[in-house]
Motif scaffolding. Sequence first.
Motif, PDB file in Angstrom:
ATOM      1  N   ASP A 345       0.801  -1.227   0.000  1.00 21.85           N
ATOM      2  CA  ASP A 345       0.000   0.000   0.000  1.00 21.85           C
ATOM      3  C   ASP A 345       0.833   1.276   0.000  1.00 21.85           C
ATOM      4  O   ASP A 345       0.283   2.361  -0.223  1.00 21.85           O
ATOM      5  N   SER A 346       2.134   1.170   0.252  1.00 25.43           N
ATOM      6  CA  SER A 346       2.939   2.388   0.419  1.00 25.43           C
ATOM      7  C   SER A 346       3.957   2.617  -0.693  1.00 25.43           C
ATOM      8  O   SER A 346       4.268   3.765  -1.013  1.00 25.43           O
ATOM      9  N   ILE A 347       4.479   1.567  -1.298  1.00 25.59           N
ATOM     10  CA  ILE A 347       5.572   1.713  -2.263  1.00 25.59           C
ATOM     11  C   ILE A 347       5.130   2.550  -3.468  1.00 25.59           C
ATOM     12  O   ILE A 347       4.092   2.289  -4.075  1.00 25.59           O
ATOM     13  N   ARG A 348       5.953   3.573  -3.782  1.00 20.97           N
ATOM     14  CA  ARG A 348       5.738   4.399  -4.973  1.00 20.97           C
ATOM     15  C   ARG A 348       6.913   4.320  -5.944  1.00 20.97           C
ATOM     16  O   ARG A 348       6.739   4.568  -7.141  1.00 20.97           O
ATOM     17  N   TRP A 349       8.104   4.002  -5.443  1.00 21.20           N
ATOM     18  CA  TRP A 349       9.327   3.965  -6.261  1.00 21.20           C
ATOM     19  C   TRP A 349      10.058   2.681  -5.925  1.00 21.20           C
ATOM     20  O   TRP A 349      10.393   2.424  -4.772  1.00 21.20           O
ATOM     21  N   LEU A 350      10.316   1.848  -6.954  1.00 20.02           N
ATOM     22  CA  LEU A 350      10.921   0.541  -6.731  1.00 20.02           C
ATOM     23  C   LEU A 350      11.994   0.283  -7.774  1.00 20.02           C
ATOM     24  O   LEU A 350      11.765   0.461  -8.976  1.00 20.02           O
ATOM     25  N   SER A 351      13.170  -0.138  -7.303  1.00 21.83           N
ATOM     26  CA  SER A 351      14.288  -0.475  -8.178  1.00 21.83           C
ATOM     27  C   SER A 351      14.853  -1.821  -7.757  1.00 21.83           C
ATOM     28  O   SER A 351      15.157  -2.034  -6.578  1.00 21.83           O
ATOM     29  N   ILE A 352      15.003  -2.737  -8.724  1.00 24.00           N
ATOM     30  CA  ILE A 352      15.546  -4.064  -8.470  1.00 24.00           C
ATOM     31  C   ILE A 352      16.629  -4.341  -9.502  1.00 24.00           C
ATOM     32  O   ILE A 352      16.391  -4.224 -10.708  1.00 24.00           O
ATOM     33  N   ASP A 353      17.802  -4.719  -9.024  1.00 23.58           N
ATOM     34  CA  ASP A 353      18.935  -5.049  -9.890  1.00 23.58           C
ATOM     35  C   ASP A 353      19.384  -6.453  -9.540  1.00 23.58           C
ATOM     36  O   ASP A 353      19.859  -6.709  -8.438  1.00 23.58           O
ATOM     37  N   THR A 354      19.236  -7.378 -10.482  1.00 24.23           N
ATOM     38  CA  THR A 354      19.514  -8.767 -10.172  1.00 24.23           C
ATOM     39  C   THR A 354      19.988  -9.503 -11.411  1.00 24.23           C
ATOM     40  O   THR A 354      20.045  -8.947 -12.516  1.00 24.23           O
ATOM     41  N   SER A 355      20.336 -10.768 -11.216  1.00 22.56           N
ATOM     42  CA  SER A 355      20.659 -11.669 -12.313  1.00 22.56           C
ATOM     43  C   SER A 355      19.703 -12.848 -12.247  1.00 22.56           C
ATOM     44  O   SER A 355      19.275 -13.246 -11.167  1.00 22.56           O
ATOM     45  N   ILE A 356      19.364 -13.381 -13.390  1.00 17.45           N
ATOM     46  CA  ILE A 356      18.364 -14.451 -13.481  1.00 17.45           C
ATOM     47  C   ILE A 356      19.050 -15.742 -13.893  1.00 17.45           C
ATOM     48  O   ILE A 356      19.842 -15.774 -14.838  1.00 17.45           O
ATOM     49  N   THR A 357      18.736 -16.823 -13.163  1.00 13.27           N
ATOM     50  CA  THR A 357      19.373 -18.112 -13.409  1.00 13.27           C
ATOM     51  C   THR A 357      18.464 -19.099 -14.117  1.00 13.27           C
ATOM     52  O   THR A 357      18.929 -20.015 -14.781  1.00 13.27           O
ATOM     53  N   GLY A 358      17.157 -18.937 -13.954  1.00 12.99           N
ATOM     54  CA  GLY A 358      16.244 -19.944 -14.470  1.00 12.99           C
ATOM     55  C   GLY A 358      15.779 -20.871 -13.365  1.00 12.99           C
ATOM     56  O   GLY A 358      16.394 -20.978 -12.309  1.00 12.99           O
ATOM     57  N   LYS A 359      14.668 -21.565 -13.602  1.00 13.93           N
ATOM     58  CA  LYS A 359      14.082 -22.426 -12.569  1.00 13.93           C
ATOM     59  C   LYS A 359      14.846 -23.737 -12.417  1.00 13.93           C
ATOM     60  O   LYS A 359      14.957 -24.275 -11.332  1.00 13.93           O
TER      61      LYS A 359
END
Length: 545
Positions: A345-359
């Motif tokens: 209910d509160s988040i207005r600005w979100l930044s995510i920096d990651t690497s993806i491996t797969g399932k």
Amino acid sequence: MDDQEDMTLPHKSHRIWDMYDVVTNIVDMSTPQTRARFAQVNKAYSSIAINALWRNLNGIWPLVQLFSVDVEIQGPPDVEPGHVALGEAFISAPKTPVRTYRVGAATLAQWERFQHYATRVRSLAVNGRDDYGREIDYVQVMLSLHRQNKMRIFLPRLQDTSWTNIHRKQAFALCRLLTPNVRRLHLRMYPSYSSLGDIHPAYRQPPEQEVIQTALRCAPQLQSLSLAATMDIKSLAPLGSMNCVQTLDLSHSPMKSPLRWPTLASLECLSDLTINIHQDSTGFHPGFSSLRTLRIPEGHFLQTGEFLNSVQSTVLLSLAVASTAPDWDSHLDVLMTAITSRFADSIRWLSIDTSITGKEPDPVYGKAIPLVEYIRPLSSLKGLETFYLRAEPQIRSCVRITLSDDDFSEMMRSWPALTSLHILYGEGSFITSHALYDIARLHPKLEELVVPGVDLLDLSLSSDTTSNHKLKRVVFGQSAKNIRDPFKLARFLDTLFPKLDLGLMFQGASFDWEFYGWCTVKKLLNGYQSARELEREKAWKFSLE
């Protein structure tokens, strides 16, 4: 006769120069050289200009100059070269003689002049590598001034100070400049090597804990505190009694000890926090009830998710997290679950920096992974206004990230208040021009769009298509090289997004936009916008008639 009388009349300045606020703003926006000349006009303007010259200092050299200055030719300490090399990059041991400036005996007139200018200083930034291009012995200067005058407060109106690229001994000496009026302190010291201190006294440094505790004791009313690269976690112990701290930066500092988390969590006024969450971080304590902005530039998503679950703030507006090492998808799921369950209910600005491996543990080479699978858990963030995602696939995982038009539309529908969208990933499939058409129709609030690629081959529009969309900045990534018809593309963009800011259009583009035809597209867009502006001006003039 009249002309002669006019020549004898005193020159009267424009009335604007009698307005104190106007003159102050003009002086503040001028260069230091202009301020110095401005101070020589008359007494009325001199005070304003001198205040502007001394308000913000980028070193203590202007203050040192007010006294008698001694210059000493200082060479490297007499130690074996092999020992000096152990920490030469951090200790900055001089390889050749350098000119070091020190303060000599001061007269009463010099002290009066010092107090005249010192009361005007509001901000002081000290960089040990460049203090107006001079090497200053901070320890000798501060000790000499203290012994000669016994002044308890040197800069009585100092409010903001920053010390970077200095040794602990220098920082300890500069603590004499701090007063209870200081509201912001940024401190970044070189690491110390105890083995070098055993070799020669010149390398001996006070403990980091002692330096930080002294600084906090001298400035107990701090509201903004940055202790970047703090290595000794015990140095943070005094923070528990500093309830005035609103902004705290502990980036590049190891937060592995569980003993310090209760100290940070108990800060009642803390609203802005920058901190690292390491793989060994444990003992998170519930708290941070007033937190509004949280940045985790280095962290592991499993521990980051656990930390977010301990944050009790209901007003967290901005969150930025980044992973410094490959995280499994299960760790990413923990992070996403923590974000949506705690701050939906509160988040207005979100930044995510990651690497993806797969399932799968061993994914098939080139296997396509829909990006929406990772974004879908965030669909409950209905108030999200800015979203930044950098999801690079791991090289060893051999996966390709895909983003279809349907997935893109699903993502956009989840965030009706979105105004800025940045999505970056490596090679893969991209959205098409049809997704841009949907943005123009269904998402009128979007003002900034950065995507890794758009298929621009199909640019067909119906003849009755019109739009008044507010999109100002757009970056299409590597796929923007595929331009077959610049004229058709310019008409397509101008029809859907007539308010594009052409000055921002290519910021962040990683290609030669002139070579690939975007120079022609920009000129055409500029012509279309100028023509509309001319038509509006004619209509306005006609309405006046």
